[in-house]
Motif scaffolding. Structure first.
Motif, short mmCIF file in Angstrom:
data_model
loop_
_atom_site.label_atom_id
_atom_site.label_comp_id
_atom_site.label_asym_id
_atom_site.label_seq_id
_atom_site.Cartn_x
_atom_site.Cartn_y
_atom_site.Cartn_z
N ASP A 1 0.86 -1.18 0.07
CA ASP A 1 0.07 0.12 0.09
C ASP A 1 0.82 1.13 -0.07
O ASP A 1 1.59 1.37 0.96
CB ASP A 1 -0.79 -0.08 1.23
N GLY B 1 -0.17 -4.84 5.37
CA GLY B 1 -0.47 -3.49 4.82
C GLY B 1 0.21 -2.40 5.85
O GLY B 1 0.12 -1.44 5.97
N ALA C 1 5.04 -0.55 2.54
CA ALA C 1 5.22 -0.49 1.17
C ALA C 1 6.88 -0.65 0.65
O ALA C 1 7.51 -0.09 1.26
CB ALA C 1 4.60 0.74 0.43
#
Length: 236
Positions: free
Chosen positions: A62, A99, A102
């Motif tokens: 993400d 999550g 990144a």
């Protein structure tokens, strides 16, 4: 006597009011400072994202995650292959897939001219589709040749495309690779690497901070510190 009592009562009331006012001002100033600290932390991460041009880089996970992991690598670098094979899977398991973080890859092709060719091919595929880039990224590490050999040459890259990327327009890939059409994108990565004083590959950054060591425990400690800081800010 009565007047003295009234005086002291009035004085006490005044002291209490002043105390309440000071306490209120202190609380307001603290909240203001906390809000500014949260805003500054967010701005700092946004600034790093902009300075590293992360919006234009291939990413796993993400992009809005509170932790941004960046690797500067060279496809001919043996240490990069070792890191990708042994350390990255742990980071992906614990932070990218959950999550929390990144992961971005940026080029720093310094070992040989075919390092740049390999980076150009990656930029071409990233322009086509991010999924194609990550397939290429894995294959280049899997098929890495000897460091002193010019294995990532034009012939190798064209054959790799034909065998593993049938959906790619082969003639378009060949012509753009030969013309070095995406050289500006590779050079932009190199410019960022120099700005952040990258001295070799792989070099890993956590939210803009260069990791002193690329081993899992060191990176985990940095990531956990960033996650804790984010949690602390959100609860203020």
């Amino acid at each position: 006597m009565k007047r003295n009592r009234v005086f002291f009562i009035t004085l006490a009331a005044a002291v209490i009011l002043v105390g309440v006012f000071i306490l209120g001002m202190t609380s307001w100033e603290k909240k203001k400072t906390d809000d500014q600290q949260v805003a500054t932390a967010t701005l700092a991460l946004d600034t790093v994202t902009a300075q590293m041009n992360l919006s234009q880089q291939p990413v796993k996970g993400d992009r809005k995650a509170s932790v941004q992991i960046v690797e500067f690598g060279d496809y001919k670098c043996p240490s990069c292959k070792v890191w990708t094979d042994t350390i990255y899977p742990l980071l992906e398991r614990d932070y990218v897939k959950t999550g929390k973080a990144a992961f971005y890859y940026m080029n720093d092709p310094f070992l040989a001219p075919d390092s740049t060719l390999a980076a150009l091919a990656g930029e071409y595929l990233h322009k086509q589709d991010e999924g194609l880039f990550w397939r290429y990224h894995e294959l280049m590490n899997e098929k890495q040749g000897a460091k002193k050999e010019a294995w990532a040459n034009e012939t190798f890259l064209i054959q790799l495309m034909e065998e593993h990327f049938p959906e790619v327009d082969q003639s378009d890939f060949q012509s753009k690779l030969q013309a070095k059409e995406f050289e500006s994108m590779v050079n932009a990565d190199i410019e960022v690497a120099r700005k952040f004083e990258v001295g070799g590959t792989p070099t890993i950054f956590i939210n803009g901070k260069m990791a002193p060591d690329g081993d899992y425990e060191s990176l985990k400690a940095m990531i956990e510190a960033e996650l804790q800081a984010t949690t602390d800010e959100s609860t203020k």
